[in-house]
Design a protein around this motif. Structure first.
Motif, PDB file in Angstrom:
ATOM      1  N   ASP A 131      14.932  10.860   1.884  1.00 23.30           N
ATOM      2  CA  ASP A 131      13.660  10.320   1.429  1.00 23.30           C
ATOM      3  C   ASP A 131      13.868   8.960   0.772  1.00 23.30           C
ATOM      4  OD1 ASP A 131      10.875  10.309   0.564  1.00 23.30           O
ATOM      5  OD2 ASP A 131      11.691  10.676  -1.436  1.00 23.30           O
ATOM      6  N   GLY A 132      13.106   7.970   1.194  1.00 16.38           N
ATOM      7  CA  GLY A 132      13.188   6.634   0.616  1.00 16.38           C
ATOM      8  C   GLY A 132      14.243   5.741   1.242  1.00 16.38           C
ATOM      9  N   ASP A 133      15.069   6.257   2.146  1.00 16.39           N
ATOM     10  CA  ASP A 133      16.095   5.455   2.812  1.00 16.39           C
ATOM     11  C   ASP A 133      15.596   5.111   4.204  1.00 16.39           C
ATOM     12  OD1 ASP A 133      18.295   4.248   3.874  1.00 16.39           O
ATOM     13  OD2 ASP A 133      19.647   5.966   3.671  1.00 16.39           O
ATOM     14  N   ASP A 134      15.211   3.844   4.397  1.00 13.29           N
ATOM     15  CA  ASP A 134      14.648   3.411   5.670  1.00 13.29           C
ATOM     16  C   ASP A 134      15.675   2.773   6.596  1.00 13.29           C
ATOM     17  OD1 ASP A 134      12.104   4.222   4.856  1.00 13.29           O
ATOM     18  OD2 ASP A 134      11.687   2.295   3.893  1.00 13.29           O
ATOM     19  N   SER A 188       7.248  12.132   4.190  1.00 14.91           N
ATOM     20  CA  SER A 188       8.297  12.051   3.178  1.00 14.91           C
ATOM     21  C   SER A 188       8.247  13.306   2.318  1.00 14.91           C
ATOM     22  CB  SER A 188       8.103  10.817   2.294  1.00 14.91           C
ATOM     23  OG  SER A 188       8.165   9.633   3.069  1.00 14.91           O
ATOM     24  N   ILE A 189       9.404  13.918   2.119  1.00 13.80           N
ATOM     25  CA  ILE A 189       9.487  15.124   1.302  1.00 13.80           C
ATOM     26  C   ILE A 189      10.545  14.911   0.226  1.00 13.80           C
ATOM     27  CG2 ILE A 189      10.071  17.584   1.278  1.00 13.80           C
ATOM     28  CD1 ILE A 189       9.101  17.771   4.145  1.00 13.80           C
ATOM     29  N   ASN A 190      10.150  15.157  -1.029  1.00 16.08           N
ATOM     30  CA  ASN A 190      11.112  15.114  -2.126  1.00 16.08           C
ATOM     31  C   ASN A 190      10.754  16.196  -3.140  1.00 16.08           C
ATOM     32  OD1 ASN A 190       9.022  14.089  -3.813  1.00 16.08           O
ATOM     33  ND2 ASN A 190       9.526  11.999  -3.203  1.00 16.08           N
ATOM     34  N   GLU A 191      11.430  16.193  -4.276  1.00 13.84           N
ATOM     35  CA  GLU A 191      11.238  17.278  -5.247  1.00 13.84           C
ATOM     36  C   GLU A 191       9.841  17.290  -5.846  1.00 13.84           C
ATOM     37  OE1 GLU A 191      13.219  16.752  -9.104  1.00 13.84           O
ATOM     38  OE2 GLU A 191      13.937  14.832  -8.324  1.00 13.84           O
ATOM     39  N   TYR A 192       9.080  16.203  -5.701  1.00 16.67           N
ATOM     40  CA  TYR A 192       7.749  16.125  -6.287  1.00 16.67           C
ATOM     41  C   TYR A 192       6.645  16.537  -5.326  1.00 16.67           C
ATOM     42  CZ  TYR A 192      10.498  13.395  -9.563  1.00 16.67           C
ATOM     43  OH  TYR A 192      11.471  12.984 -10.439  1.00 16.67           O
ATOM     44  N   ALA A 247       0.830  -1.210   0.000  1.00 15.31           N
ATOM     45  CA  ALA A 247       0.000   0.000   0.000  1.00 15.31           C
ATOM     46  C   ALA A 247       0.855   1.248   0.000  1.00 15.31           C
ATOM     47  CB  ALA A 247      -0.931  -0.008   1.223  1.00 15.31           C
ATOM     48  N   PHE A 248       1.907   1.238   0.814  1.00 15.99           N
ATOM     49  CA  PHE A 248       2.761   2.428   0.870  1.00 15.99           C
ATOM     50  C   PHE A 248       3.590   2.575  -0.396  1.00 15.99           C
ATOM     51  CE2 PHE A 248       6.524   4.790   2.546  1.00 15.99           C
ATOM     52  CZ  PHE A 248       5.843   5.975   2.788  1.00 15.99           C
ATOM     53  N   LEU A 249       4.017   1.452  -0.989  1.00 13.22           N
ATOM     54  CA  LEU A 249       4.777   1.539  -2.232  1.00 13.22           C
ATOM     55  C   LEU A 249       3.916   2.115  -3.344  1.00 13.22           C
ATOM     56  CD1 LEU A 249       6.768  -1.817  -2.134  1.00 13.22           C
ATOM     57  CD2 LEU A 249       7.678   0.482  -1.858  1.00 13.22           C
ATOM     58  N   LEU A 250       2.643   1.697  -3.390  1.00 16.88           N
ATOM     59  CA  LEU A 250       1.744   2.265  -4.385  1.00 16.88           C
ATOM     60  C   LEU A 250       1.591   3.766  -4.178  1.00 16.88           C
ATOM     61  CD1 LEU A 250      -1.049  -0.463  -4.533  1.00 16.88           C
ATOM     62  CD2 LEU A 250       0.580   0.120  -6.335  1.00 16.88           C
ATOM     63  N   PHE A 251       1.519   4.156  -2.923  1.00 15.92           N
ATOM     64  CA  PHE A 251       1.433   5.586  -2.616  1.00 15.92           C
ATOM     65  C   PHE A 251       2.676   6.324  -3.098  1.00 15.92           C
ATOM     66  CE2 PHE A 251       3.375   8.191   0.805  1.00 15.92           C
ATOM     67  CZ  PHE A 251       2.751   9.390   0.500  1.00 15.92           C
ATOM     68  N   LEU A 252       3.869   5.740  -2.872  1.00 17.88           N
ATOM     69  CA  LEU A 252       5.095   6.395  -3.317  1.00 17.88           C
ATOM     70  C   LEU A 252       5.157   6.487  -4.830  1.00 17.88           C
ATOM     71  CD1 LEU A 252       7.780   4.895  -0.896  1.00 17.88           C
ATOM     72  CD2 LEU A 252       6.810   7.189  -0.874  1.00 17.88           C
ATOM     73  N   LEU A 253       4.712   5.418  -5.517  1.00 13.49           N
ATOM     74  CA  LEU A 253       4.690   5.466  -6.975  1.00 13.49           C
ATOM     75  C   LEU A 253       3.774   6.577  -7.457  1.00 13.49           C
ATOM     76  CD1 LEU A 253       4.587   1.666  -7.839  1.00 13.49           C
ATOM     77  CD2 LEU A 253       6.480   3.243  -8.265  1.00 13.49           C
ATOM     78  N   PHE A 254       2.625   6.705  -6.782  1.00 10.84           N
ATOM     79  CA  PHE A 254       1.703   7.788  -7.146  1.00 10.84           C
ATOM     80  C   PHE A 254       2.360   9.142  -6.916  1.00 10.84           C
ATOM     81  CE2 PHE A 254      -1.125  10.945  -5.216  1.00 10.84           C
ATOM     82  CZ  PHE A 254      -1.914  11.257  -6.310  1.00 10.84           C
ATOM     83  N   LEU A 255       3.002   9.295  -5.758  1.00 13.14           N
ATOM     84  CA  LEU A 255       3.606  10.578  -5.431  1.00 13.14           C
ATOM     85  C   LEU A 255       4.701  10.953  -6.412  1.00 13.14           C
ATOM     86  CD1 LEU A 255       3.823  12.921  -3.397  1.00 13.14           C
ATOM     87  CD2 LEU A 255       5.440  11.541  -2.112  1.00 13.14           C
ATOM     88  N   ASN A 256       5.494   9.988  -6.847  1.00 11.37           N
ATOM     89  CA  ASN A 256       6.602  10.276  -7.746  1.00 11.37           C
ATOM     90  C   ASN A 256       6.171  10.389  -9.197  1.00 11.37           C
ATOM     91  OD1 ASN A 256       9.456  10.161  -6.334  1.00 11.37           O
ATOM     92  ND2 ASN A 256       8.170   8.661  -5.302  1.00 11.37           N
TER      93      ASN A 256
END
Length: 269
Positions: free
Chosen positions: A165-168, A86-90, A8-17
């Motif tokens: 961001d993205g480094d856990d 999570s904060i990134n350029e997008y 679920a969270f990976l899908l969210f990250l894909l959406f965000l990016n």
């Protein structure tokens, strides 16, 4: 293994990016179009406003609790609304214990106040002199957004930056601290950055961050090199660890483990 737990969270990250918020020189995306209905002069400028704060943020209280307990599941369970930001350029994204998430891809300032919105909701942001992040305790309907600027909105936080961001890997290192131990059968175990060396053999491991489907009594690790199809749950014990072989709680053959009475697979001291 991790893919199953964090889907679920990976899908969210894909959406965000995948969703780039429009700037002055690009077409309007649905989010910006919705914002502009409320404030025609607003542009989404998250690249300039947010990128300086790039990273992964967690609640400070959780991070201090994790330092004390060395037990991720126990510490994360203390707060039902525990947020990761999570904060990134997008843009900006939030998640609840890495299980469900929302993306806010339109960030702008209004009267020196920072806001992030998607096509339905907005959240207010504040950053103090220590670069601690505060976020509005709730999401606000974009249709009612114009009435929010003059209101005193409850804020949640502080959130502190724990890594990129993205480094856990920060969670793993916080818990295991690059220390070495000897097992009850004479093996030497050393902890690195998301890896464990057992008698000179390096094993890549993942700390499972989505605690919805993992055992709740310790740190659930999956070995990437198929040391076992099970999870290995590390429970603090004296100056070391008890290790239990366990499984996801929704597995067909899952059996509850009692870390106080059941025999561990290994003991590290």
């Amino acid at each position: 293994m991790q893919t199953k737990l964090n889907s679920a969270f990976l899908l969210f990250l894909l959406f965000l990016n995948s969703v780039l918020c429009a700037d002055n020189n690009t077409r309007l995306d649905p989010t910006l179009e919705m914002v502009k209905k409320v404030f025609p002069t607003i542009q989404c400028n998250q690249q300039q406003l947010l990128l300086r704060y790039e990273g992964t943020y967690v609640k400070k209280g959780f991070w201090l609790e994790l330092e004390k307990t060395k037990n991720y599941a126990l510490s994360a369970n203390q707060e039902s609304d525990f947020l990761i930001i999570s904060i990134n350029e997008y843009g900006l994204g939030i998640s609840f214990n890495y299980h469900e998430g929302q993306g806010f891809e339109c960030t702008f300032e209004k009267d020196n106040v920072l806001w992030s919105c998607n096509d339905h909701w907005c959240r207010k942001l504040q950053i103090d002199h220590q670069k601690q992040l505060f976020m509005s305790a709730g999401s606000y309907d974009l249709k009612d957004f114009a009435s929010l600027f003059n209101k005193d909105i409850p804020m949640d936080g502080p959130f502190i930056r724990i890594g990129k961001d993205g480094d856990d890997s920060a969670y793993f290192e916080k818990i295991f601290q690059h220390k070495c131990y000897t097992s009850d059968i004479g093996e030497k175990w050393c902890f690195g950055k998301e890896e464990i060396t057992i008698d000179s053999k390096v094993h890549k491991v993942y700390l499972e961050l989505d605690i919805v489907f993992t055992p709740k009594y310790g740190n659930a690790l999956a070995f990437n090199d198929k040391l076992s199809d099970n999870l290995f749950v590390f429970v603090p014990y004296k100056n070391g660890w008890k290790i239990f072989q366990d499984s996801w709680i929704d597995s067909e053959n899952h059996v509850e483990v009692n870390p106080l009475t059941d025999k561990p697979w290994r003991i590290l001291q």
